[in-house]
Design an enzyme around this catalytic site. Sequence first.
Site, short mmCIF file in Angstrom:
data_model
loop_
_atom_site.label_atom_id
_atom_site.label_comp_id
_atom_site.label_asym_id
_atom_site.label_seq_id
_atom_site.Cartn_x
_atom_site.Cartn_y
_atom_site.Cartn_z
N ASP A 91 0.84 -1.20 0.00
CA ASP A 91 0.00 0.00 0.00
C ASP A 91 0.88 1.25 0.00
O ASP A 91 1.68 1.46 0.92
CB ASP A 91 -0.89 -0.02 1.25
CG ASP A 91 -2.13 0.84 1.09
OD1 ASP A 91 -2.12 1.77 0.26
OD2 ASP A 91 -3.12 0.58 1.80
N ASP A 92 0.73 2.07 -1.03
CA ASP A 92 1.45 3.36 -1.11
C ASP A 92 2.96 3.21 -1.16
O ASP A 92 3.69 4.09 -0.68
CB ASP A 92 1.07 4.26 0.07
CG ASP A 92 -0.39 4.69 0.06
OD1 ASP A 92 -1.13 4.25 -0.84
OD2 ASP A 92 -0.80 5.44 0.96
N CYS A 129 -6.13 3.62 -3.92
CA CYS A 129 -6.23 2.21 -3.55
C CYS A 129 -7.47 1.49 -4.07
O CYS A 129 -7.35 0.45 -4.72
CB CYS A 129 -6.14 2.07 -2.04
SG CYS A 129 -7.02 3.35 -1.13
N ARG A 133 -7.62 -1.83 -6.62
CA ARG A 133 -8.08 -3.13 -6.11
C ARG A 133 -9.26 -3.65 -6.93
O ARG A 133 -9.37 -4.85 -7.18
CB ARG A 133 -8.42 -3.02 -4.63
CG ARG A 133 -7.18 -2.78 -3.78
CD ARG A 133 -7.49 -2.17 -2.41
NE ARG A 133 -6.32 -1.47 -1.95
CZ ARG A 133 -5.29 -2.03 -1.30
NH1 ARG A 133 -5.32 -3.31 -1.02
NH2 ARG A 133 -4.24 -1.31 -0.95
N LYS A 191 -6.11 -5.45 3.54
CA LYS A 191 -6.98 -4.31 3.25
C LYS A 191 -7.91 -4.66 2.10
O LYS A 191 -7.47 -5.16 1.06
CB LYS A 191 -6.12 -3.09 2.92
CG LYS A 191 -6.91 -1.85 2.51
CD LYS A 191 -5.96 -0.69 2.34
CE LYS A 191 -6.59 0.46 1.59
NZ LYS A 191 -5.67 1.60 1.46
N HIS A 193 -11.38 -2.57 1.12
CA HIS A 193 -11.77 -1.27 0.56
C HIS A 193 -12.62 -1.38 -0.70
O HIS A 193 -12.54 -0.56 -1.60
CB HIS A 193 -10.51 -0.42 0.27
CG HIS A 193 -10.81 1.06 0.29
ND1 HIS A 193 -9.94 2.00 -0.24
CD2 HIS A 193 -11.87 1.75 0.76
CE1 HIS A 193 -10.44 3.19 -0.09
NE2 HIS A 193 -11.61 3.07 0.52
N HIS A 282 0.90 2.53 4.02
CA HIS A 282 -0.14 3.55 4.18
C HIS A 282 0.03 4.23 5.53
O HIS A 282 0.47 3.62 6.50
CB HIS A 282 -1.51 2.87 4.09
CG HIS A 282 -2.65 3.79 3.87
ND1 HIS A 282 -3.15 4.62 4.85
CD2 HIS A 282 -3.41 4.02 2.76
CE1 HIS A 282 -4.16 5.32 4.37
NE2 HIS A 282 -4.35 4.97 3.09
N ASN A 388 -0.48 1.94 -5.67
CA ASN A 388 -0.29 3.27 -6.27
C ASN A 388 1.03 3.82 -5.77
O ASN A 388 1.71 3.19 -4.96
CB ASN A 388 -1.45 4.22 -5.90
CG ASN A 388 -1.83 4.19 -4.44
OD1 ASN A 388 -2.91 3.69 -4.10
ND2 ASN A 388 -0.98 4.68 -3.56
#
Length: 640
Positions: A91-92, A129, A133, A191, A193, A282, A388
């Site tokens: 993530d990130d 995100c 996904r 995660k 989302h 994140h 991302n």
Amino acid sequence: MPRPTKLADWLDFHTWPVEYVLIGNTLVALDAFLLARRTGNVWHPHSVGRAPIIINIRSRRLRLMGIVLLSLVAQAALAQPRPNIVLIVADDIGFSDFGAFGGEIATPNIDALARSGVRFASFHAAASCAPTRAMLLTGVDSHLAGIGSMRELMPLSHRGKPGYAGVLNDRVQTVASLLRASGYQTMVAGKWHLGVDPANLPPARGFDHSAIQADSGSDNFEMRPYLPMKPEAYWYEEGVRLKALPDNFYSSRYFVDKTIEYLQAGQQDQPFFAYVAFQANHTPLQAPAHFIDQYRGDYLQGWAQVRAARIEKIHEEGLLAEDATLAPGPSQQEWDALSPQERYFEARRMQAYAGMATAMDYEIGRLVAYLRQSGRYRNTVFIVLSDNGAVANEPYSNKWGRRWLERNYHRQVEALGEKGSWVAAGSRWGRVANTPLDGIKFYASEGGVRVPLIIAGAGAARPGEIYHEFTYVTDIAATVLDIAAVAEPAAAPDLEPVSGKSLLPVFKGSRAPVYSADDVIGYEFSGNAALYRGDFNLVKNQPPVGDRQWRLYDIRRDPGETADLRARHPDVFARLQRDYDSYVERVGVLPMPDNYAVGKQVAINALVFFYGPKYLPHVLLALFAVLALWWYRRRRGRHA
């Protein structure tokens, strides 16, 4: 593609670099058959990607034995179980954070996977995100899948419109649903989302087992929100909301614990699909202290020197051409202008960032070790990517956000990244993470969307290969299905087809472009948009990063997006604008309101959809009590 069930089907399925003939019920390499007839030599298909072994056969009896040997090899190939698939999403994480992509952060387990497989140097995801996904699990553009934007950021005028549900719609199927129907065990830990209504939790989307964090993010040590966008953090296991998290909880460790638990509970001879979606890196940047402490003393040299070292390593790795134009980054002068206390704080926040990435890598290593110990590693394909680019915002600069953070977290410099603290990479380190690209998370420039991708494991033809051609996030779904030999959903009026292309040929050794010079890929998120065609990228960004104006770049030669080519190539510029207009019409992109501002919209949505519904009944009850008391006193006054 359906799983081959007889030898004749294998001719169209397997990718050995030879032609075949069928003799009776025996699969024979054509070269071997011809050689056996002409010279008495038989080719033995020892393994994909290796030089052929020529066995000299002179006697008729031995020739027959050679044919039998080939038959046995073919039958053994058919008997091989379908590969296990592990899909890992960070993530990130910025383009150059992993060691194998140029970073100084210790990620030895991810690096080992990279060097045993293929690294993709021009892989593009969404800039945020949830859209990523949605696309990687369905192979469908995020608007067509229902997530044209995130609910947290969506203008009120967009909510509920086609493509803007903020959750997966009923026009898409996940790869998990298709894999489960074909006999795979499916599991997700991490995660999610993609929605919290029953129709969009993992059990309804093809997963046999699930343990998820359902929001855009959360605290990594405790069950609480990380920003004032929601009053609570939402965690689910097997579709049931959790009331508490385990003792000694840390998100990355928990996600791998759950994955291993689900694997141990399943059938050992059944192939599995494991989707592991970490919250690292994140915000808030958090990790067990010993991971952060290993970076004590690092990053004190400042942004510019760290970035320069990354660029040097990127070139050494061969990830970019030597003459590629790179984006400018934070300067040494900016670093030197800080006070000693400010420089120390900046170094400490990057130590937390690095520690969180290393903690994730450690847990990936633990999963790999379990697969080795259980005998399932050799038949497993790993796909590793970031959702991302790295983020470079600073919630403490927002008055409302700062007040909330100061009430709920601390920023003690010696404990940054530990339980109870809150820190982000900030506006400079976030850009360093995306070295050598321009742009950040949420925006359509390369730094927001070009991210690391690794495919490794069983069947890699050229370990250590770097693939430089353009690839896109919808390709992940097509690749997963191709690896598992599962057919893509048939075209239907009520079902969106998979638009991505399989990357399995690249994994098997192909260097040909996945996309032709005439293929068009459109992208949009919150008004930040891009159109890819050949080497060209048409891009525009919303304020405060951009000015809503289109620009044209050659991202093969200029990945840093430094030279706008609108004036030099007006015909290309006009054609790509027409292509983007067609994309908008096809997927249903809505125009952004002129007064749209991310921070303001987040506050409005939080108030209207989260805090309002939770606290409004209490407010109304209090108001009713006040009115009742006023009426009672007034009535008593009249009778006094």
